[in-house]
Design a protein around this motif. Structure first.
Motif, PDB file in Angstrom:
ATOM      1  N   THR A   1       0.829  -1.214   0.000  1.00 51.65           N
ATOM      2  CA  THR A   1       0.000   0.000   0.000  1.00 51.65           C
ATOM      3  C   THR A   1       0.857   1.256   0.000  1.00 51.65           C
ATOM      4  OG1 THR A   1      -0.094  -0.102   2.423  1.00 51.65           O
ATOM      5  CG2 THR A   1      -1.882  -1.152   1.193  1.00 51.65           C
ATOM      6  N   VAL A   2       2.187   1.084   0.166  1.00 49.74           N
ATOM      7  CA  VAL A   2       3.110   2.224   0.191  1.00 49.74           C
ATOM      8  C   VAL A   2       4.141   2.053  -0.914  1.00 49.74           C
ATOM      9  CG1 VAL A   2       2.819   2.620   2.659  1.00 49.74           C
ATOM     10  CG2 VAL A   2       4.625   1.072   1.866  1.00 49.74           C
ATOM     11  N   CYS A   3       4.776   3.169  -1.286  1.00 48.27           N
ATOM     12  CA  CYS A   3       5.850   3.161  -2.293  1.00 48.27           C
ATOM     13  C   CYS A   3       7.047   3.883  -1.698  1.00 48.27           C
ATOM     14  CB  CYS A   3       5.397   3.829  -3.586  1.00 48.27           C
ATOM     15  SG  CYS A   3       4.082   2.941  -4.451  1.00 48.27           S
ATOM     16  N   GLU A   4       7.727   3.249  -0.746  1.00 46.02           N
ATOM     17  CA  GLU A   4       8.821   3.889  -0.024  1.00 46.02           C
ATOM     18  C   GLU A   4      10.074   3.961  -0.895  1.00 46.02           C
ATOM     19  OE1 GLU A   4       7.705   2.438   4.493  1.00 46.02           O
ATOM     20  OE2 GLU A   4       8.867   1.126   3.180  1.00 46.02           O
ATOM     21  N   ASN A   5      10.683   5.145  -0.878  1.00 48.53           N
ATOM     22  CA  ASN A   5      11.895   5.327  -1.678  1.00 48.53           C
ATOM     23  C   ASN A   5      12.770   6.394  -1.028  1.00 48.53           C
ATOM     24  OD1 ASN A   5      13.667   4.868  -3.768  1.00 48.53           O
ATOM     25  ND2 ASN A   5      12.681   6.306  -5.158  1.00 48.53           N
ATOM     26  N   GLY A   6      12.774   6.444   0.307  1.00 44.67           N
ATOM     27  CA  GLY A   6      13.513   7.480   1.012  1.00 44.67           C
ATOM     28  C   GLY A   6      14.740   6.957   1.719  1.00 44.67           C
ATOM     29  N   GLU A   7      15.180   7.706   2.723  1.00 43.66           N
ATOM     30  CA  GLU A   7      16.395   7.357   3.444  1.00 43.66           C
ATOM     31  C   GLU A   7      16.156   6.267   4.475  1.00 43.66           C
ATOM     32  OE1 GLU A   7      18.077  10.857   5.092  1.00 43.66           O
ATOM     33  OE2 GLU A   7      18.450  11.819   3.151  1.00 43.66           O
TER      34      GLU A   7
ATOM     35  N   ALA B   1      10.403  -5.836   3.916  1.00 43.09           N
ATOM     36  CA  ALA B   1       9.179  -6.630   3.995  1.00 43.09           C
ATOM     37  C   ALA B   1       9.415  -7.826   4.905  1.00 43.09           C
ATOM     38  CB  ALA B   1       8.761  -7.099   2.605  1.00 43.09           C
ATOM     39  N   ARG B   2       8.449  -8.100   5.764  1.00 41.41           N
ATOM     40  CA  ARG B   2       8.568  -9.222   6.682  1.00 41.41           C
ATOM     41  C   ARG B   2       7.319 -10.087   6.586  1.00 41.41           C
ATOM     42  NH1 ARG B   2       8.313  -4.541   9.501  1.00 41.41           N
ATOM     43  NH2 ARG B   2      10.545  -4.712   9.918  1.00 41.41           N
ATOM     44  N   GLN B   3       7.382 -11.243   7.222  1.00 40.96           N
ATOM     45  CA  GLN B   3       6.251 -12.156   7.166  1.00 40.96           C
ATOM     46  C   GLN B   3       5.019 -11.511   7.815  1.00 40.96           C
ATOM     47  OE1 GLN B   3       7.246 -15.996   8.687  1.00 40.96           O
ATOM     48  NE2 GLN B   3       5.779 -17.033   7.365  1.00 40.96           N
ATOM     49  N   ASN B   4       3.867 -11.673   7.146  1.00 37.89           N
ATOM     50  CA  ASN B   4       2.604 -11.089   7.604  1.00 37.89           C
ATOM     51  C   ASN B   4       2.675  -9.564   7.697  1.00 37.89           C
ATOM     52  OD1 ASN B   4       1.469 -13.717   7.935  1.00 37.89           O
ATOM     53  ND2 ASN B   4       2.510 -13.885   9.923  1.00 37.89           N
ATOM     54  N   ASP B   5       3.415  -8.968   6.790  1.00 32.48           N
ATOM     55  CA  ASP B   5       3.564  -7.504   6.770  1.00 32.48           C
ATOM     56  C   ASP B   5       2.223  -6.861   6.405  1.00 32.48           C
ATOM     57  OD1 ASP B   5       4.318  -4.803   6.163  1.00 32.48           O
ATOM     58  OD2 ASP B   5       6.366  -5.497   5.825  1.00 32.48           O
ATOM     59  N   ALA B   6       1.763  -5.916   7.251  1.00 29.91           N
ATOM     60  CA  ALA B   6       0.464  -5.274   7.038  1.00 29.91           C
ATOM     61  C   ALA B   6       0.452  -4.396   5.793  1.00 29.91           C
ATOM     62  CB  ALA B   6       0.086  -4.446   8.273  1.00 29.91           C
ATOM     63  N   ARG B   7       1.621  -4.008   5.314  1.00 34.43           N
ATOM     64  CA  ARG B   7       1.677  -3.143   4.135  1.00 34.43           C
ATOM     65  C   ARG B   7       1.410  -3.907   2.844  1.00 34.43           C
ATOM     66  NH1 ARG B   7       7.625  -1.103   4.582  1.00 34.43           N
ATOM     67  NH2 ARG B   7       7.820  -3.351   5.020  1.00 34.43           N
ATOM     68  N   VAL B   8       1.549  -5.219   2.874  1.00 38.18           N
ATOM     69  CA  VAL B   8       1.380  -6.043   1.675  1.00 38.18           C
ATOM     70  C   VAL B   8      -0.103  -6.263   1.404  1.00 38.18           C
ATOM     71  CG1 VAL B   8       1.889  -8.254   0.577  1.00 38.18           C
ATOM     72  CG2 VAL B   8       3.592  -7.183   2.069  1.00 38.18           C
ATOM     73  N   THR B   9      -0.539  -5.978   0.177  1.00 37.56           N
ATOM     74  CA  THR B   9      -1.937  -6.185  -0.208  1.00 37.56           C
ATOM     75  C   THR B   9      -2.200  -7.664  -0.457  1.00 37.56           C
ATOM     76  OG1 THR B   9      -1.504  -5.956  -2.578  1.00 37.56           O
ATOM     77  CG2 THR B   9      -1.913  -3.919  -1.320  1.00 37.56           C
ATOM     78  N   PRO B  10      -3.463  -8.098  -0.434  1.00 36.30           N
ATOM     79  CA  PRO B  10      -3.751  -9.512  -0.722  1.00 36.30           C
ATOM     80  C   PRO B  10      -3.213  -9.960  -2.081  1.00 36.30           C
ATOM     81  CG  PRO B  10      -5.667  -8.454   0.257  1.00 36.30           C
ATOM     82  CD  PRO B  10      -4.662  -7.361  -0.008  1.00 36.30           C
ATOM     83  N   LEU B  11      -3.414  -9.129  -3.114  1.00 39.06           N
ATOM     84  CA  LEU B  11      -2.859  -9.470  -4.425  1.00 39.06           C
ATOM     85  C   LEU B  11      -1.340  -9.426  -4.374  1.00 39.06           C
ATOM     86  CD1 LEU B  11      -3.105 -10.070  -7.451  1.00 39.06           C
ATOM     87  CD2 LEU B  11      -3.298  -7.597  -7.847  1.00 39.06           C
ATOM     88  N   GLY B  12      -0.799  -8.427  -3.645  1.00 37.38           N
ATOM     89  CA  GLY B  12       0.649  -8.312  -3.529  1.00 37.38           C
ATOM     90  C   GLY B  12       1.278  -9.523  -2.879  1.00 37.38           C
ATOM     91  N   ALA B  13       0.584 -10.123  -1.901  1.00 35.08           N
ATOM     92  CA  ALA B  13       1.113 -11.324  -1.252  1.00 35.08           C
ATOM     93  C   ALA B  13       1.256 -12.458  -2.260  1.00 35.08           C
ATOM     94  CB  ALA B  13       0.193 -11.735  -0.106  1.00 35.08           C
TER      95      ALA B  13
END
Length: 398
Positions: free
Chosen positions: A265-271, A276-288
């Protein structure tokens, strides 16, 4: 019929190279639209007979050359000056390679026998006795394996040997250290020693780049419909762009823009970027699903066509992670002597996913450096095949 491990390795290597050449020919036929002009019978016959014939001839040569050398009396009588780790290393290699045609007589060293690198080393005398021994015993080759810090002693030894016809080789002690693509080169006729270099110089570079371009072009042609479907699904399943773009370090540590299908759900590209870790809340169902099947990596074949990445190589890390780990892991930046890859030697050896400890990242870097030392097109093909097998059952993919 029993076949020793060396012969099995030789046949396996020949089949891998044969399959690689067969794949390249088919890829060229697809790209040029001339595949139907190929003779299927000729290609199949060559693929089945060629590698086996090549391996058999090479094995015969490996077996016969030592016998010819031994039977003809051409084995050269050799001695090693310096019974330290470097001398021990060259003696081991000399004994392991029968094709060298060398008979090791022993060592010369000023230390007592109990201080030698290994108790099995045969001490013939002190270094001052070498010149007389060469004249009396008809020595053909001398390998000087003394530390480079003993230059005055080496100069005196060379002066003592000037009135003999013996061949003299100097083995720098730096060759027993952990080197990357070590080799001897020349600059204006002066020999120089490479201690850390990319494997992709000269013909190797042309082969690697040609293989990457042809494979990426063919794969993109085949998967273009699938990529369109995935892009539409990502766009419709959650807010945000279909493609995720992030700066990472490429060849020689230069920043490159890497493409992936967005799986979070995020597009991090900073400092500061959290892995990504297991069961990461940022990962979408399709993304998983995309991450589990590695389908999120497909846009990186575009990076390969752009010349920013390779199909096989060390996986690129986010710039923020690079800046952190380069300070913590010795030799970390050496992995950037080659282009980053979509898959790599570390990934097919279980080093994929979150590196929550420094030891896990160090293990990944160790595999990356091993890839630089061992690179060959056959190894690249082996990694690709293992990657395909891992897609369905990699526990570290999340």
């Amino acid at each position: 019929m029993h076949i020793d491990s060396g012969l099995r390795t030789l046949y396996r290597g020949s089949w891998i190279k044969g399959f690689l050449m067969f794949s390249v020919l088919c890829a060229m036929g697809l790209v040029t639209g001339q595949l139907e002009r190929y003779s299927a019978d000729v290609l199949l016959t060559w693929f089945l007979i060629g590698p086996a014939t090549s391996a058999t001839l090479r094995h015969s040569a490996h077996a016969l050359i030592p016998l010819i050398i031994t039977g003809s009396g051409y084995a050269q009588r050799a001695v090693i000056v310096g019974a330290g780790p470097t001398g021990d290393a060259i003696a081991t290699r000399m004994g392991a390679s029968r094709r060298e045609g060398k008979q090791l007589l022993g060592f010369f060293d000023d230390r007592h026998a109990e201080r030698l690198a290994s108790p099995r080393l045969r001490l013939l005398g002190r270094i001052a006795d070498l010149a007389d021994y060469v004249r009396q015993q008809g020595v053909d080759v001398i390998y000087i394996a003394l530390p480079m810090t003993t230059q005055p002693r080496i100069v005196r030894l060379l002066d003592d040997l000037r009135d003999t016809t013996v061949s003299v080789y100097f083995v720098p002690d730096l060759f027993v250290t952990d080197l990357i693509q070590a080799r001897v080169d020349h600059v204006g006729g002066m020999p120089v020693v490479a201690v850390c270099e990319t494997p992709f110089t000269g013909l190797n570079g042309v082969l690697k780049q040609s293989f990457d371009f042809l494979m990426a072009a063919c794969i993109l042609i085949l998967i273009a419909p699938l990529m369109l479907v995935i892009a539409a699904a990502v766009k419709c399943s959650s807010p945000g762009p279909a493609l995720f773009r992030q700066y990472r370090y490429g060849l020689d540590g230069e920043r490159i823009l890497v493409y992936k299908f967005r799986s979070m759900t995020v597009c991090e590209n900073g400092e500061t970027i959290a892995q990504a870790r297991q069961n990461d809340a940022r990962v979408t169902p399709l993304g998983a699903f995309l991450r589990k099947t590695s389908l999120d990596e497909l846009p990186q074949f575009i990076n390969v066509l752009q010349g920013r990445m390779s199909i096989v190589g060390p996986r690129p890390h986010a710039v923020a992670h690079n800046e952190m780990y380069r300070k913590l892991i010795k030799g970390y930046m050496i992995r950037h002597k080659v282009k980053p890859g979509i898959t790599g030697w570390a990934q097919v050896n279980g080093c994929r996913g979150e590196t929550e400890t420094l030891e896990k990242m160090k293990q990944r870097v160790d595999f990356d450096l091993e890839y630089l030392r061992r690179w060959s097109l056959a190894l690249d093909l082996r990694i690709i095949l293992r990657t395909v097998r891992l897609i369905r059952k990699d526990p570290n993919a999340y």
